[in-house]
Design an enzyme around this catalytic site. Structure first.
Site, short mmCIF file in Angstrom:
data_model
loop_
_atom_site.label_atom_id
_atom_site.label_comp_id
_atom_site.label_asym_id
_atom_site.label_seq_id
_atom_site.Cartn_x
_atom_site.Cartn_y
_atom_site.Cartn_z
N ALA A 11 19.97 75.38 58.67
CA ALA A 11 20.67 74.21 58.11
C ALA A 11 19.70 73.05 57.87
CB ALA A 11 21.79 73.79 59.06
N ARG A 17 20.97 70.46 45.19
CA ARG A 17 21.91 70.82 44.12
C ARG A 17 23.29 70.22 44.34
NH1 ARG A 17 20.43 77.14 44.37
NH2 ARG A 17 19.63 76.46 46.40
C1 UD1 Z 1 18.62 81.94 50.02
C2 UD1 Z 1 17.77 83.21 49.94
C3 UD1 Z 1 18.28 84.05 48.77
C4 UD1 Z 1 19.74 84.38 48.97
C5 UD1 Z 1 20.58 83.12 49.22
C6 UD1 Z 1 21.97 83.51 49.68
C7 UD1 Z 1 15.52 82.60 50.72
C8 UD1 Z 1 14.13 82.29 50.33
N1 UD1 Z 1 16.38 82.83 49.72
O1 UD1 Z 1 18.44 81.25 48.80
O2 UD1 Z 1 17.53 85.25 48.68
O3 UD1 Z 1 20.24 85.08 47.86
O4 UD1 Z 1 20.00 82.31 50.24
O5 UD1 Z 1 22.82 82.42 49.77
O6 UD1 Z 1 15.82 82.68 51.88
N2 UD1 Z 1 17.04 76.13 54.86
C9 UD1 Z 1 16.32 75.73 55.97
N3 UD1 Z 1 15.03 75.35 55.83
C10 UD1 Z 1 14.41 75.34 54.61
C11 UD1 Z 1 15.14 75.76 53.49
C12 UD1 Z 1 16.45 76.16 53.64
O7 UD1 Z 1 16.85 75.72 57.09
O8 UD1 Z 1 13.23 74.96 54.57
C13 UD1 Z 1 18.45 76.50 55.03
C14 UD1 Z 1 19.38 75.71 54.14
O9 UD1 Z 1 19.85 74.55 54.81
C15 UD1 Z 1 20.50 76.70 53.86
C16 UD1 Z 1 19.82 78.05 53.98
O10 UD1 Z 1 18.61 77.84 54.66
O11 UD1 Z 1 21.54 76.62 54.79
C17 UD1 Z 1 19.54 78.68 52.62
O12 UD1 Z 1 18.76 77.77 51.87
P1 UD1 Z 1 18.99 77.58 50.31
O13 UD1 Z 1 18.01 76.58 49.82
O14 UD1 Z 1 20.42 77.36 50.02
O15 UD1 Z 1 18.54 79.02 49.82
P2 UD1 Z 1 18.95 79.75 48.49
O16 UD1 Z 1 18.14 79.23 47.37
O17 UD1 Z 1 20.43 79.74 48.33
CA CA Z 2 22.13 78.83 49.43
#
Ligand code: UD1
Ligand code: CA
Length: 450
Positions: A11, A17
Site C-alpha cells: 500500500a 491515476r
Molecule cells: C501491479 C503488477 C501488475 C498487475 C497489477 C494487478 C507490478 C510491477 N505490477 O501493477 O503485473 O497486473 O498490479 O493489479 O507489481 N505499491 C507499493 N510500493 C510501490 C509501488 C506500488 O507498495 O513502490 C503498491 C501500491 O500501493 C498498490 C500495489 O502495490 O497497492 C500495486 O501497485 P500499482 O502501482 O497499482 O501496480 P499496477 O501498475 O496496478
Molecule cells: Ca494496481
C-alpha cells in the site's frame, strides 16, 4: 490456516491515476476504505500481517489506528518502504521478516477479494503460486506469458513463463489476454532469494515483484498459476475502476439484504453501505440511500429517501425524506421533505416539509407541515423537547432551547420562544384585521363576471 501463513499488503504506491489528495487505498467503496476491506479478509487468514506504506503514510496509519488499533504491533505490523532507493512492488517487499514460511502477497488496491477464494490459492503447494485473470480488455495489467500459446482460462494448471508490465510490453505482447491479478503465495525462502536480485532496468525504473517469476522459472522453481475471477480480483487504479468495483460490492450487499428478507424496488438504484443492518421485514423503494452504521427494522423507506447513521424501527419514511446522523425513530411516520438530525421520535407523525434537529418528541404527537426547530442561534446548538400528545400546527418555529410539555397545542404559524406548560394552548402570531372594502379602494371597481 491462521497459524501457518503470513500476509503482506502492498500500500505504498502513489496512486497517481486516482488524481486525488486522498491516498488510493483510503478511497472508499460503500463507506469502507479499500485497505480496510482487504485487511478484514486478511484477518480471517493470518495472525501475522504486514502493511507496506510510504506515500501519505500518516493518513493511512491514522485510519488503521482508528479501525484496527487493537491489533497493531501484535497481528498488524506497519513498514515504511525505502521508495527513494527501491521503488516498485519488489522494493516494497525488501526487509520484511515474516513469521511464517508461506507468505501471501496482496495489493492494497484489490478491495473485492474474499478470503474464501484466497484460501483456494493458499491450498496450492508450489513454491510460488500466482493469480491470473483472462480479460477481454487487459489494459493496465501486467501481461502473463504462458508456455502454451493456446492456453485459455479453462486450463487448470497453466505454466507461467514471465510477467511483462504494460509499460514494457511490445505491441504483440499487449495483445496477451492472460494477466497478473496481483496476488501471490511465496515460500519465504523464495522471497529471501530473489527480492535482492531484482533489477530496475525497465520503463519505470522500478523493482518489479513480477520479475521474481522469470528469475525463479530460470532456476527451476515450481510455479503454479491459478485463474481467478475478475469480480473479486480486479485492481482499482482510477475512479472509473472505483465505481465499477463499488457496483460489484453493492450487488453483494443488496443480495445479502434481499436474502435476509428486504424487499427492493429497482435494486440497482439503491445504495447501501457495508455497516447497514436490516432486521425483520423491510421495504426499500427505488433511489434509497442508507449510509453509515444504520439499523432499519420492520420499516418502509420510500423513494429517494436518505438515511445516515440512524436507527429506524417500525416506521415509514419518505418519499424524499432525509434522516441525518444520530436520529432514532420508532413507530413513526416521516413524510416528504422532512429532515431530521439527532432527533428521537417515538410514535410521532411528521408528514410534510419540516426540519427537526436536536430534539425529542414523544408518543402521539403530531408535527404539522412546515414546522422548524430553530436549534442554532449562530453560536451554539440547543435542544427542543416535545412531550406526548402535543399538536404542533403548521408553520411553527420552535426557538430552542424550549420545552413543549405533554398534552399541549401550538397554534399554526406561531413562533414559540417560551416553554409551554401541560394542558395549554400556545398562540404566538400577529392578530388578523379584515379591512372591509379595501380591494375596491386599491384597484378600483372590480369587473362583474357573467
Ligand atoms: C501491479 C503488477 C501488475 C498487475 C497489477 C494487478 C507490478 C510491477 N505490477 O501493477 O503485473 O497486473 O498490479 O493489479 O507489481 N505499491 C507499493 N510500493 C510501490 C509501488 C506500488 O507498495 O513502490 C503498491 C501500491 O500501493 C498498490 C500495489 O502495490 O497497492 C500495486 O501497485 P500499482 O502501482 O497499482 O501496480 P499496477 O501498475 O496496478
Ligand atoms: Ca494496481
Amino acid at each position: 490456516m491462521k497459524t501457518s501463513l503470513s500476509i503482506v499488503i502492498l500500500a505504498a504506491g502513489a496512486g497517481t491515476r486516482m488524481k486525488s489528495d486522498t491516498p488510493k487505498v483510503l478511497h472508499t467503496l460503500c463507506g469502507k476504505a479499500m485497505l480496510s476491506l482487504i485487511l478484514q479478509q486478511a484477518l480471517e487468514l493470518s495472525d501475522d500481517i504486514h502493511i507496506v506504506l510510504y506515500h501519505q503514510a500518516q493518513k493511512i496509519e491514522d485510519m488503521l489506528r482508528g479501525e484496527f488499533g487493537a491489533l497493531l504491533d501484535s497481528t498488524l505490523h506497519l513498514h515504511t518502504q525505502d521508495v527513494e532507493h527501491f521503488p516498485g512492488t519488489g522494493g516494497a517487499l525488501r526487509g520484511i521478516e515474516s513469521k511464517h514460511n508461506r507468505v501471501l502477497v496482496l495489493n492494497g488496491d484489490m478491495p473485492l477479494v474474499r478470503f474464501s477464494s484466497l484460501k483456494a490459492l493458499c491450498a496450492r503447494t508450489e513454491s510460488i503460486v500466482m493469480s491470473l485473470l483472462w480479460l477481454q480488455n487487459p489494459d493496465g495489467y501486467g501481461r502473463v506469458l504462458l508456455d502454451d500459446k493456446d492456453c485459455t482460462q479453462t486450463q487448470s494448471a497453466p505454466k507461467v513463463l514471465k510477467i511483462i508490465e504494460q509499460k514494457d510490453a511490445t505491441p504483440q505482447e499487449l495483445e496477451i489476454q492472460s494477466v497478473n491479478a496481483g496476488v501471490y503465495v511465496f515460500d519465504k525462502e523464495i522471497l529471501a532469494r530473489f527480492i535482492p536480485r531484482l533489477s530496475n532496468a525497465n520503463a519505470q525504473k522500478e523493482y518489479y515483484l513480477t520479475d521474481v517469476i522469470a528469475l525463479a522459472r530460470d532456476e527451476g522453481v515450481a510455479i503454479g498459476g491459478v485463474f481467478v475471477n475478475e469480480s473479486e480480483y480486479m485492481g482499482v487504479n482510477d475512479k472509473i475502476h472505483l465505481s465499477l468495483a463499488q457496483e460489484v460490492l453493492l450487488g453483494r450487499l443488496r443480495e445479502q439484504a434481499m436474502a435476509n428478507g428486504v424487499k427492493m424496488d429497482m435494486p440497482h438504484t439503491i445504495y447501501i453501505e457495508s455497516d447497514v443492518v436490516f432486521e425483520g421485514e423491510c421495504v426499500l423503494e427505488n433511489g434509497v440511500r442508507i449510509c453509515g452504521k444504520s439499523l432499519v427494522r420492520d420499516s418502509h423507506i420510500k423513494a429517494h429517501s436518505v438515511i445516515e447513521s440512524s436507527v429506524v424501527i417500525k416506521s415509514d419514511i419518505g418519499p424524499m425524506a432525509h434522516l441525518r446522523p444520530n436520529s432514532y425513530i420508532t413507530d413513526t411516520h416521516i413524510g416528504n421533505f422532512v429532515e431530521l438530525k439527532s432527533a428521537k421520535l417515538e410514535g410521532v407523525k411528521a408528514g410534510h416539509l419540516s426540519y427537526l434537529g436536536d430534539c425529542e418528541i414523544g408518543e402521539g404527537s403530531n408535527i404539522g407541515a412546515g414546522v422548524i426547530t430553530c436549534n442554532y442561534d449562530g453560536k451554539a446548538k440547543h435542544k427542543t423537547s416535545i412531550g406526548q400528545n402535543v399538536f404542533v400546527g403548521s408553520d411553527c418555529q420552535l426557538i430552542a432551547p424550549v420545552c413543549l410539555e405533554s398534552n399541549t397545542l401550538i397554534a399554526a404559524g406561531s413562533t414559540i420562544t417560551h416553554n409551554v406548560p401541560s394542558g395549554a394552548l400556545a398562540i404566538a402570531r400577529g392578530k388578523q384585521h379584515n379591512k372591509l372594502g379595501f380591494f375596491e379602494k386599491f384597484f378600483g371597481k372590480a369587473k362583474q363576471s357573467n
